[in-house]
Design an enzyme around this catalytic site. Structure first.
Site, PDB file in Angstrom:
ATOM      1  N   ARG A  47       0.825  -1.208   0.000  1.00  0.00           N
ATOM      2  CA  ARG A  47       0.000   0.000   0.000  1.00  0.00           C
ATOM      3  C   ARG A  47       0.858   1.257   0.000  1.00  0.00           C
ATOM      4  O   ARG A  47       0.482   2.288  -0.500  1.00  0.00           O
ATOM      5  CB  ARG A  47      -0.815  -0.005   1.291  1.00  0.00           C
ATOM      6  N   LEU A  91      -6.174  -3.270   0.144  1.00  0.00           N
ATOM      7  CA  LEU A  91      -6.966  -4.505   0.252  1.00  0.00           C
ATOM      8  C   LEU A  91      -8.465  -4.239   0.262  1.00  0.00           C
ATOM      9  O   LEU A  91      -9.266  -5.069  -0.149  1.00  0.00           O
ATOM     10  CB  LEU A  91      -6.588  -5.263   1.527  1.00  0.00           C
ATOM     11  N   LYS A 144       3.031 -18.444   9.219  1.00  0.00           N
ATOM     12  CA  LYS A 144       2.561 -18.667  10.573  1.00  0.00           C
ATOM     13  C   LYS A 144       2.541 -17.340  11.330  1.00  0.00           C
ATOM     14  O   LYS A 144       3.280 -16.449  10.923  1.00  0.00           O
ATOM     15  CB  LYS A 144       3.445 -19.683  11.294  1.00  0.00           C
ATOM     16  N   HIS A 174       9.213 -22.339   8.919  1.00  0.00           N
ATOM     17  CA  HIS A 174      10.554 -22.246   8.318  1.00  0.00           C
ATOM     18  C   HIS A 174      11.547 -23.228   8.935  1.00  0.00           C
ATOM     19  O   HIS A 174      12.552 -23.552   8.315  1.00  0.00           O
ATOM     20  CB  HIS A 174      11.082 -20.801   8.328  1.00  0.00           C
ATOM     21  N   GLU A 212      16.743 -18.452  22.358  1.00  0.00           N
ATOM     22  CA  GLU A 212      17.150 -17.244  21.632  1.00  0.00           C
ATOM     23  C   GLU A 212      17.744 -16.236  22.606  1.00  0.00           C
ATOM     24  O   GLU A 212      17.302 -16.137  23.748  1.00  0.00           O
ATOM     25  CB  GLU A 212      15.931 -16.607  20.969  1.00  0.00           C
ATOM     26  N   ASP A 231       3.866 -18.918  19.316  1.00  0.00           N
ATOM     27  CA  ASP A 231       4.893 -18.476  18.376  1.00  0.00           C
ATOM     28  C   ASP A 231       5.887 -19.586  18.047  1.00  0.00           C
ATOM     29  O   ASP A 231       6.381 -19.672  16.926  1.00  0.00           O
ATOM     30  CB  ASP A 231       5.639 -17.273  18.999  1.00  0.00           C
ATOM     31  N   HIS A 236       7.074 -24.763  15.491  1.00  0.00           N
ATOM     32  CA  HIS A 236       8.453 -25.239  15.335  1.00  0.00           C
ATOM     33  C   HIS A 236       8.788 -26.422  16.262  1.00  0.00           C
ATOM     34  O   HIS A 236       9.327 -27.431  15.820  1.00  0.00           O
ATOM     35  CB  HIS A 236       9.450 -24.115  15.630  1.00  0.00           C
ATOM     36  N   LYS A 336      12.858 -16.446  24.871  1.00  0.00           N
ATOM     37  CA  LYS A 336      13.590 -15.267  24.391  1.00  0.00           C
ATOM     38  C   LYS A 336      14.462 -14.754  25.521  1.00  0.00           C
ATOM     39  O   LYS A 336      14.180 -14.966  26.690  1.00  0.00           O
ATOM     40  CB  LYS A 336      12.604 -14.197  23.945  1.00  0.00           C
TER      41      LYS A 336
HETATM   42  C1  BG6 Z   1       9.794 -17.254  14.243  1.00  0.00           C
HETATM   43  C2  BG6 Z   1       9.263 -16.610  15.480  1.00  0.00           C
HETATM   44  O1  BG6 Z   1       8.875 -18.152  13.700  1.00  0.00           O
HETATM   45  O2  BG6 Z   1      10.994 -17.954  14.555  1.00  0.00           O
HETATM   46  C3  BG6 Z   1      10.282 -15.682  16.097  1.00  0.00           C
HETATM   47  O3  BG6 Z   1       8.089 -15.878  15.146  1.00  0.00           O
HETATM   48  C4  BG6 Z   1      11.590 -16.396  16.324  1.00  0.00           C
HETATM   49  O4  BG6 Z   1       9.798 -15.130  17.310  1.00  0.00           O
HETATM   50  C5  BG6 Z   1      12.036 -17.122  15.072  1.00  0.00           C
HETATM   51  O5  BG6 Z   1      12.548 -15.440  16.706  1.00  0.00           O
HETATM   52  C6  BG6 Z   1      13.236 -18.008  15.346  1.00  0.00           C
HETATM   53  O6  BG6 Z   1      13.720 -18.512  14.136  1.00  0.00           O
HETATM   54  P1  BG6 Z   1      15.253 -18.833  13.945  1.00  0.00           P
HETATM   55  O7  BG6 Z   1      15.331 -19.385  12.564  1.00  0.00           O
HETATM   56  O8  BG6 Z   1      16.003 -17.556  14.105  1.00  0.00           O
HETATM   57  O9  BG6 Z   1      15.610 -19.821  15.015  1.00  0.00           O
END
Ligand code: BG6
Length: 485
Positions: A47, A91, A144, A174, A212, A231, A236, A336
């Site tokens: 946009r 949109l 996601k 991912h 993390e 999350d 994951h 985190k």
């Molecule tokens: C994402 C989360 O899916 O994965 C994030 O939304 C997270 O909060 C991230 O930081 C971690 O991915 P990676 O590949 O850095 O371990």
């Protein structure tokens, strides 16, 4: 490996954070490596930018910095940018989708719509695409988190499913695109050595950690409404768990692998709400120090409510109700602002049933396999060996496999692999609807209980989370593996 045919990759949320950090850099890498068909086009949709010239300026200013650790190849960058078209689209305006259809009219080959937007926009975008016939023969990629709980995820899947068939839908997680996760399949199913031991008779417990150092960065608002369970765990961690625990699939085709993962997700022992405090720990970081730098408390991050009860740490004890795994605890943990950035799977094997070598051979933890996914890919096998010298004194030693010493070619980024898979129509590394539903269903009692009562336990940033997470393992005579980093 070039993509098989021409394609048009339509990127909704073209000026968003994900496009800037992950999607466009991944497409650039694939382009630089010669993996994209020469005629393939990228059509960014957003946009904010007025026209192609201003969008390309944005790309040059914002995306380049996130490209390739090895630096940008200016020639490759210039030809990459040539692939990019831009459509300014609101949109809410039906006529803008007519404009998009017209812009796509001359493009041939596979058509991909990547929705790098919030989940609340998935359904409206799908409806708008269908209203101008753009859903036909196209693939749609959904980021996601897909929904907020089982009900909202079903509502999105139902609505999207009326417009796109399951074979057209690519739900991204991912982690499934990461090289080391692929390698886990190779380790388990390419070697006869591990498989006979990969079961309750020989395995005492398994830990899966995704830790993390980063906080919530610029995503405070999103994260405060999401939390670590939604999350990281629902997707994951449960995906990693299902790959660690699944039965050998018949082949690597998309449904064989996904069928086996689904069986694991469906076999997760349901959590009784009365037991949640025994098997689930939630935490929230307070101010602390990471690698010598002071970092603020979660509740003071921008976009976060000062009295927030959102968890930034989760530890769980999970059980799988099947013959292979009955009685073996799987401990999952993510958070985190922890002490280190590390993702790893620890398989703790049982001690020998009888030791002819003295009590030290019965030491738990001596037989252990550590599969590290991040930050570097390694596999370490711990075993007991005799200490040199007189007597039979045993000590833990390890065999190391560092992948970067074997393979000189760099790892492919998860997004690059997954985007190439979408363009080439390979569904194996995408989450099927039934898997997603099973995962939501399993986490739901915890979500409900946590929403209804209590608060996360505090932990100082730069530590390994609340003490309760360690206490949970101590009850099983074990502890988190933390000394390796
Ligand atoms: C994402 C989360 O899916 O994965 C994030 O939304 C997270 O909060 C991230 O930081 C971690 O991915 P990676 O590949 O850095 O371990």
């Amino acid at each position: 490996m070039q993509t098989d045919s021409s394609f048009t990759f339509v990127l909704f949320g073209g000026t968003g954070d994900l496009s800037m950090r992950k999607i466009l850099p991944a497409l650039y890498e694939a382009h630089r490596a010669g993996m994209l068909a020469a005629s393939g086009k990228i059509v960014a949709v957003a946009r904010h930018e007025e026209d192609r010239a201003s969008y390309l300026q944005w790309v040059n200013e914002h995306v380049k910095a996130h490209v390739a650790k090895s630096g940008v190849d200016e020639n490759a960058w210039a030809s990459f940018v040539d692939r990019i078209e831009y459509v300014k689209l609101d949109l809410g305006r039906a006529e803008d989708f007519v404009k998009l259809r017209d812009a796509l009219q001359d493009q041939s080959g596979t058509r991909v719509f990547y929705l790098a937007t919030g989940p609340s926009l998935f359904v409206p975008i799908c409806h708008a695409l269908a209203s101008v016939g753009l859903n036909e023969n196209a693939r749609i990629v959904l980021e996601k988190p897909l929904g907020y709980d089982l009900r909202s995820s079903n509502a999105i899947n139902d609505a999207v499913g009326e417009i796109f068939s399951e074979e057209q839908i690519y739900r991204i997680d991912h982690y499934l695109g990461k090289e080391p996760v692929q390698n886990l399949l190779a380790l388990r199913f390419g070697n006869a050595l591990f498989e006979p031991l990969w079961r309750r008779e020989w395995v005492e417990s398994i830990q899966i950690t995704i830790a993390e150092e980063l906080g919530v960065e610029a995503r405070g608002d999103f994260y405060d409404n999401t939390g670590a369970l939604r999350d990281m765990v629902q997707n994951h961690l449960l995906q990693l768990l299902s790959i660690v625990a699944m039965e050998p699939p018949h082949s690597m085709d998309s449904d064989s692998v996904r069928d086996e993962k689904l069986r694991v997700l469906r076999a997760l022992k349901p959590i009784d709400p009365r037991d949640i405090s025994k098997v689930a720990v939630r935490g929230q970081y307070h101010a602390g120090v990471i690698r010598g730098t002071s970092v603020p408390a979660y509740a003071t991050e921008s976009g976060v409510k000062t009295d927030s009860a959102t968890e930034t740490f989760v530890a769980l004890k999970v059980e799988i109700e099947n013959w292979r795994w009955a009685g073996v605890p799987f401990f999952l943990r993510t958070g985190k602002r922890l002490a280190d950035r590390v993702a790893e799977i620890v398989v703790n094997f049982r001690a020998v049933p009888h030791s002819a070598l003295g009590a030290s051979a019965l030491r738990a933890g001596a037989n252990r396999l550590v599969i590290r996914l991040q930050p570097n890919e390694t596999i370490r096998l711990y075993c007991l060996a005799k200490k040199p010298g007189e007597g039979m004194n045993l000590s833990s030693v390890h065999l190391d496999l560092a992948f970067d010493q074997f393979f000189k070619e760099g790892q492919m980024e998860a997004y690059q692999r997954l985007l190439l898979d979408v363009i080439n129509g390979r569904l194996a590394l995408f989450v099927r609807r039934d898997e997603q539903e099973a995962a939501w269903k399993w986490v739901e009692p915890i979500l409900n209980e946590w929403a209804a009562s209590g608060k996360p336990k505090p932990y100082a940033a730069g530590t390994w989370g609340p003490a309760a997470a360690s206490a949970m393992l101590a009850q099983h005579g074990t502890c988190w593996l933390e000394e390796e980093n």
